[in-house]
Design an enzyme around this catalytic site. Structure first.
Site, mmCIF file in Angstrom:
data_model
loop_
_atom_site.group_PDB
_atom_site.id
_atom_site.type_symbol
_atom_site.label_atom_id
_atom_site.label_comp_id
_atom_site.label_asym_id
_atom_site.label_seq_id
_atom_site.Cartn_x
_atom_site.Cartn_y
_atom_site.Cartn_z
ATOM 1 N N SER A 151 32.745 -24.507 -23.233
ATOM 2 C CA SER A 151 34.038 -23.888 -22.988
ATOM 3 C C SER A 151 33.715 -22.492 -22.462
ATOM 4 O O SER A 151 33.252 -21.624 -23.196
ATOM 5 C CB SER A 151 34.870 -23.808 -24.268
ATOM 6 O OG SER A 151 36.161 -23.335 -23.973
ATOM 7 N N LEU A 152 33.921 -22.313 -21.169
ATOM 8 C CA LEU A 152 33.303 -21.178 -20.475
ATOM 9 C C LEU A 152 33.843 -19.827 -20.941
ATOM 10 O O LEU A 152 34.976 -19.697 -21.375
ATOM 11 C CB LEU A 152 33.483 -21.349 -18.975
ATOM 12 C CG LEU A 152 32.768 -22.562 -18.379
ATOM 13 C CD1 LEU A 152 33.071 -22.704 -16.887
ATOM 14 C CD2 LEU A 152 31.262 -22.483 -18.610
ATOM 15 N N GLU A 190 39.965 -9.946 -29.668
ATOM 16 C CA GLU A 190 39.821 -10.940 -30.727
ATOM 17 C C GLU A 190 38.893 -12.097 -30.360
ATOM 18 O O GLU A 190 38.216 -12.654 -31.228
ATOM 19 C CB GLU A 190 41.197 -11.481 -31.132
ATOM 20 C CG GLU A 190 42.085 -10.469 -31.817
ATOM 21 C CD GLU A 190 42.825 -9.551 -30.860
ATOM 22 O OE1 GLU A 190 43.456 -8.580 -31.316
ATOM 23 O OE2 GLU A 190 42.771 -9.810 -29.627
ATOM 24 N N PHE A 194 47.034 -12.635 -34.444
ATOM 25 C CA PHE A 194 46.202 -12.361 -33.273
ATOM 26 C C PHE A 194 44.998 -13.300 -33.167
ATOM 27 O O PHE A 194 44.331 -13.333 -32.133
ATOM 28 C CB PHE A 194 45.756 -10.907 -33.268
ATOM 29 C CG PHE A 194 46.905 -9.927 -33.303
ATOM 30 C CD1 PHE A 194 48.160 -10.290 -32.830
ATOM 31 C CD2 PHE A 194 46.743 -8.657 -33.830
ATOM 32 C CE1 PHE A 194 49.226 -9.402 -32.881
ATOM 33 C CE2 PHE A 194 47.800 -7.764 -33.881
ATOM 34 C CZ PHE A 194 49.052 -8.133 -33.407
#
Length: 622
Positions: A120-121, A366, A392
């Protein structure tokens, strides 16, 4: 006597062999990415057989250099490199992507030489930066960290969060390698081969940026050697490469992304074999780590002292989070807190005051925050706790999902949950956090209802494998439990009961306190109810819930400060799926809420004591 470094021709031959492995394995799988594997062959050859210091016999030895392949779809090349150093059997390459084979389409830690899952780039650099931070500031070790990203994934904002972090902390033990092969999946990348533009961008973040021919092993060796001498800033190697390098009539051509070579396979392999100068056994040298890091023990960590509160005392659950972290750290200095610039709200600031090596400020980023936590917890060197407002963490859900795939042991604390935070409004209210963390495979979800429970939740989380989540609240609430209360994962606690209870109320956090108020009011009017605190929402205490429901006339009322989907209610209903004759009424926040005073919001959404009394009356009449 020092071993002679691997010579340049051997590195070229190793790169060609890596290409052959990539073509053959993807042909056998009838799927995969041989062209993108080809663009990084020389980079891997130089890294694995000249630059990196590591132990082939123990790929995850904590003294060794680390490598993260962020562009995980180039896994065939990485597997080829590990075939050449003897860790992977060449015959296993023919099982690439097949069920039961650990050589999956993208790397995962099922393999003993992979630290984290990638693919997952945009995520690998954060993990690498966490590893580098650990090495520089916590371990004070000599190992270095190398992260290879694709030029396509450099469009991900998370990459630049990590670049910013690496620069701010002067991670001179980190080397970012940008594989600028010009082509994405469907078209040319944003920047293409404008390497000077990449250089300007990275230099703007105070990286030592070096442009290099990514297919010239001699230039790559020189660039990596230069990176090792740079102090005070991370290095980025901007490698000009070509997708499908040395594949005649395919190199640098569009429409070959994610495709095995099919009918071109034989022709390409024949050409690649013709490029090898030394077809026999190659002589290479893999440098040993410069020094050994000491063994650490992060098991069975306990609070240095038990909770020390008075029942009835009014304290926000978030306040106990920082207290518990410090107590854990007093027992084991390898406990580390990370925060997204909310430490005075999450109360992780207690760790900042305790000791600078035990607190990492990740600022308002985050996705990077979660990646850094993954990086510092790799190879079981620290126990990481990451915190910010629970709302968040939703933007880092992909990182959390990948953390589960990576078999990471990281602990998350989300504060300011639910409408009870009040005037700040819906953008700050976590109302889907329980659903999100429950959906993560292997996760443990704590919802402690007072400060005693929080301290014990933190202690349990520190010793729990996988992803843990601790939900804390903004508003002060009463201390419910005695300091010697025993808490267990998957075990609920009855906090109010009588021999003749008519309804079982299940609630946690602020709604538990409202339920206790309602229970006392009902008792004064002659109506007996039982109040159950689940403590963990995943795993939920199925046995305890069923037992108490049966003892309360088979009637349950669930009250929660969360959306109906995925929270306490659905966890309880799933536990009751095979039970019969149990009535359940579920009250939650039914829609996007609005700002207001906490008491007004609890009343408006019918989750305060007054409304709970009415809900109980409705349940009894069923």
């Amino acid at each position: 006597m020092a071993k002679t470094p691997t010579d340049f021709q051997t590195l070229r031959d190793l790169a060609t062999r890596i290409r052959i492995h990539s073509v053959e394995s993807t042909a056998a799988a009838s799927s995969g990415h041989p062209t993108t594997s080809s663009s990084i062959a020389e980079i891997l050859s130089v890294l694995f057989f000249r630059t990196m210091r590591y132990k082939v016999s123990a790929p995850r030895d904590p003294s060794s250099d680390r490598f993260i392949l962020s562009k995980g779809h180039a896994a065939p090349a990485l597997y080829g490199a590990w075939v050449e150093n003897g860790v992977v059997q060449e015959s296993d390459l023919k099982k690439l992507r097949q069920l039961g084979c650990d050589l999956e389409g993208h790397p995962t830690p099922r393999l003993n030489f992979i630290d984290v899952g990638t693919g997952s780039l945009g995520q690998g650099l954060a993990v690498a930066a966490g590893m580098a931070y650990l090495g520089k500031y916590i371990e004070e070790a000599t190992y270095r960290v190398f992260c290879l990203i694709g030029d396509g994934e450099s469009a991900e904002g998370s990459i630049w969060e990590s670049v910013n972090f690496a620069s701010y902390y002067h991670l001179d033990n980190l080397v970012l390698i940008l594989d600028a092969n010009r082509l994405g999946q469907t078209r040319a990348t944003m920047v293409g081969h404008d390497l000077e533009l990449y250089k300007k961008r990275l230099e703007a973040f105070d990286f030592n940026a070096i442009i290099v021919d990514g297919h010239d092993v001699e230039a790559l060796v020189k660039a990596f050697d230069t990176a090792a001498t740079v102090k005070g800033k991370p290095t980025a190697l901007i490698a000009k490469t070509y997708k499908g390098r040395d594949f005649p009539n395919i190199e640098d051509k569009e429409n070959w992304h994610g495709k095995p070579l099919g009918g071109e396979t034989e022709r390409v392999i024949k050409h690649l074999k013709s490029l090898i100068k030394n077809p026999g056994k190659l002589n290479y040298t893999i440098p040993a780590p410069l020094s050994e890091v000491p063994a650490v023990n992060i098991s069975n960590i306990k609070l240095s002292s038990p909770p020390n509160y008075k029942q009835g005392q009014m304290l926000a659950t978030r306040q106990a989070y920082g207290t518990a972290l410090v107590k854990l750290t007093e027992s084991n200095p390898r406990v580390v807190a990370l925060d997204g610039e909310m430490s005075n709200s999450t109360f992780s600031e207690a760790m900042k005051k305790y000791g600078p090596t035990n607190f990492i400020e990740c600022f308002i980023a985050e996705q990077n925050l979660v990646g850094i936590a993954m990086g510092i917890s790799c190879r079981d060197r620290t126990v990481a706790f990451a915190s910010t407002f629970a709302a968040f963490f939703t933007r880092a859900f992909d990182q959390l999902r990948m953390a589960a795939i990576s078999q990471s042991n990281i602990n998350i604390c989300g504060s300011h949950c639910g409408v009870s935070i009040g005037e700040d409004g819906p953008s700050q209210m976590a109302l889907e956090d329980l659903a999100m963390f429950r959906s993560i495979p292997g996760s443990t979800v704590f919802y402690p209802s007072d400060v005693v429970a929080v301290e014990r939740a933190v202690e349990l989380a520190a010793n729990t494998k996988g992803i843990t989540f601790i939900r804390t609240a903004r508003a002060p609430t009463a201390v419910v439990y005695p300091n010697d209360q025993i808490f267990e994962i998957g075990k609920s606690n009855v906090v109010f009961s009588s021999p003749k209870d008519q309804v079982l109320i299940i609630a946690a956090g602020v709604t538990l306190h409202e339920s206790l108020l309602a229970a006392k009011q009902l008792a004064n009017s002659g109506v007996a109810v039982r109040v159950l605190d689940p403590f963990t929402i995943k795993p939920i205490d199925k046995i305890g819930i069923v037992k108490n429901a049966r003892e309360c006339g088979n009637k349950i009322l669930i009250i929660e400060d969360h959306y109906p989907e995925g929270g306490i209610g659905e966890a309880v209903l799933a536990a009751l799926a095979e039970e019969v004759n149990i009535y359940v009424k579920h009250i939650a926040i039914p829609r996007v809420p609005r700002s207001g005073k906490p008491a007004d919001l609890l009343n408006y959404y019918k989750i305060d004591a007054k409304n709970i009394v009415n809900h109980v009356d409705e349940v009894i009449r069923k």
